[in-house]
Design an enzyme around this catalytic site. Structure first.
Site, PDB file in Angstrom:
ATOM      1  N   HIS A  27       0.612  -1.194  -0.063  1.00 57.70           N
ATOM      2  CA  HIS A  27      -0.294  -0.360   0.043  1.00 57.70           C
ATOM      3  C   HIS A  27       0.700   1.235   0.225  1.00 57.70           C
ATOM      4  CE1 HIS A  27      -3.827   2.584   0.584  1.00 57.70           C
ATOM      5  NE2 HIS A  27      -4.080   1.086   0.066  1.00 57.70           N
ATOM      6  N   ASP A  65      -7.649   4.027   8.972  1.00 58.55           N
ATOM      7  CA  ASP A  65      -9.338   4.370   8.546  1.00 58.55           C
ATOM      8  C   ASP A  65      -9.179   2.408   7.409  1.00 58.55           C
ATOM      9  OD1 ASP A  65      -9.917   6.373   9.625  1.00 58.55           O
ATOM     10  OD2 ASP A  65      -9.002   7.150   7.924  1.00 58.55           O
ATOM     11  N   GLU A  82     -13.240  12.328  13.440  1.00 55.24           N
ATOM     12  CA  GLU A  82     -12.276  12.030  11.827  1.00 55.24           C
ATOM     13  C   GLU A  82     -13.943  13.451  10.757  1.00 55.24           C
ATOM     14  OE1 GLU A  82     -11.249   9.448   9.013  1.00 55.24           O
ATOM     15  OE2 GLU A  82      -9.795   8.542  10.470  1.00 55.24           O
TER      16      GLU A  82
END
Length: 525
Positions: free
Chosen positions: A101, A164, A275
């Site tokens: 990632h 997340d 958030e």
């Protein structure tokens, strides 16, 4: 016709990457044969290695010479020890790759060795809860956080801090920081680790913690893979809730939006997750929510118009179990009464704890079905001091991105006091700072939605921050020169460099971070 500057900048980058491929050192056949001769529980592959030359960023690709599929931690140690024994003259480097990632090749090793860390997943997950206080879980460095969650939930427990997106490896996020909406309360993931097992750049396997080999422990946390490969982590756990009240509201005023967020993260009794998002020139925002959320007042919500406005979304959760639903409802009502959001935009839903934490994966599946997941992702992640956030927002959201953006924009505050300053993570020097993430996708080859367009916007944002003295630090920084990294670390560079000399003196590890060129470090006496 003169091409736009953004395209020129992008094509210059492509040329530099092509030149790098032409000038890189290729290990000779004897070196590769020596790898194949190592006695391992797993194996090397020397062909069909192209998958290890890709990452989520989809912006650069460097083929490795070999891929290690480790069957054990000793396989990784033997490989690194072998590369170390080849000495300064060898061009071989080693990169640990989790779920791939990274954004700009940080998990790649040009003509080096990529360690496929996910090969170490499986039965090695161990929850320590029998007579142990506080409870913890031992997880392989290549294990996905989603699997850690599923296993710990069987014991009624879960880690405290998250990212997340949970389809990332334990070693990958701990090598950076690991941040999400729980960080204001528990700190990032690197602040919730009790012990690590690490393979250093010399090939030593070291168990470390705040009490044993503490220098290596704190070096590796947020250390960008520079000091060792994290092969196991002992992660702190807490009792897991069954359910989550998931809430979204909108603001039209930036000052109210940020002041409310700051109030929530400083309050003793607050939500469990906080958030924020910036929404620029989007139509039908509330209609999009209706697929998953219920409006508090359907009639008022139907009259709300979002077209052509910059709006700010506050996303909140409150954890609960089925037997304390009434208490949760009362607490949420009190907390919401203190906020200054647009009343008609209050939406909520109740989901399981697992469903909430794995929410981004649901979006991933939809994007994959549309062919929009495996596209370039020119992301920009910044840490902005509280004292500069309004100035930053006025310029970036009012001018640079005034028309639109091609992806979510995160914006939420965290507390410096929850971040352990002994780790390698670099953050702004203020008690409250904001994580601002521009999570762009670039599915188009040219114009709006292209890499060149997004990179040009990123460049303008970074240049503004530097020229205006915003005091920002980049998270997941894509720097390409040691000079840039020195500026990033500032006064902490000396410690970072000293640790590199000690634990990876030949600069074998994590070459994709572009911090220490191979064999550029003089050997310590």
């Amino acid at each position: 016709m003169k091409p736009p500057s953004s395209l020129v900048h992008y094509f210059k980058l492509l040329v530099l990457l092509a030149l790098a491929r032409l000038t890189m050192h290729v290990p000779d056949e004897d070196v590769l044969l020596s790898l194949g001769a190592l006695r391992l529980d797993g194996h090397f592959s020397f062909h069909d290695v192209s998958a290890m030359a890709r990452d989520f960023g989809n912006q650069c690709s460097f083929l490795p010479a070999a891929v290690l599929h480790p069957g054990s931690v000793s396989d990784i140690a033997a490989t690194v020890r072998h590369v170390f024994s080849l000495g300064e003259g060898s061009p071989l480097t080693v990169a640990a790759r989790g779920h791939g990632h990274s954004l700009m090749g940080q998990s790649q090793a040009a003509q080096g060795i990529v360690v496929r860390m996910e090969s170490l997943r499986g039965p090695r997950l161990q929850v320590n809860d029998a007579g142990v206080s506080p409870p913890s879980v031992d997880a392989p460095g290549g294990e996905l956080w989603i699997n850690v969650l599923r296993e710990t939930l069987k014991h009624g427990l879960a880690p405290k801090s998250w990212t997340d997106y949970l389809h990332l490896t334990v070693g990958g996020t701990l090598s950076n920081a690991g941040v999400s909406g729980q960080a204001f309360r528990h700190g990032p993931q690197v602040s919730n680790v009790n012990q690590l097992e690490i393979v250093t750049g010399r090939g030593d396997v070291v168990t470390c913690s705040p009490d044993d080999n503490a220098d290596l422990f704190y070096a590796a946390l947020g250390g960008l893979g520079q000091f060792g490969i994290i092969t196991r982590a002992r992660i702190a756990l807490e009792p897991a809730p069954k359910m989550v009240r998931w809430i979204r509201v909108l603001y039209s005023d930036f000052e109210s939006f940020t002041e409310d967020q700051e109030m929530l993260i400083m309050a003793e009794n607050s939500f469990d997750y906080v958030e924020g998002f910036v929404i620029i020139n989007r139509t039908g925002v509330l209609n999009n929510w209706r697929a998953s959320f219920k409006p508090q007042d359907p009639v008022e919500a139907s009259h709300f118009q979002s077209d052509g406005r910059v709006l700010y979304c506050l996303e909140l959760t409150k954890n609960f179990n089925s037997d304390d639903t009434d208490t949760m409802e009362q607490e949420v009502t009190v907390l919401l009464s203190r906020l200054r959001f647009i009343q008609s935009t209050l939406f909520h839903t109740d989901v399981t704890y697992l469903e909430f934490l794995d929410r981004v994966h649901t979006s991933e599946l939809k994007l994959r079905a549309q062919g929009l997941w495996e596209v370039p992702h020119p992301w920009l992640n910044l840490l902005i001091p509280r004292s500069s956030i309004r100035r930053f927002a006025k310029e970036v959201f009012g001018k640079i991105l005034k028309d639109s953006n091609n992806g979510p924009i995160l914006l939420y505050p965290v507390n410096k006091s929850k971040w352990d300053n002994r780790t390698s993570v670099v953050i702004p020097d203020e008690e409250i700072f904001y994580l601002v993430g521009f999570l762009s996708s670039a599915p188009s080859l040219s114009g709006y939605g292209s890499i060149a367009h997004s990179m040009n916007l990123n460049k303008q944002i970074v240049e503004f921050c530097e020229e205006a003295g915003i005091g920002m630090k980049q998270y997941l920084a894509p720097y390409t020169t040691q000079q840039q990294w020195k500026a990033h670390f500032g006064a902490r560079w000396e410690t970072f460099e000293r640790r590199k000399h000690r634990y990876d003196p030949l600069a074998i590890l994590a070459p994709g971070q572009r911090i220490f060129p191979k064999a550029s470090l003089p050997l310590p006496l």
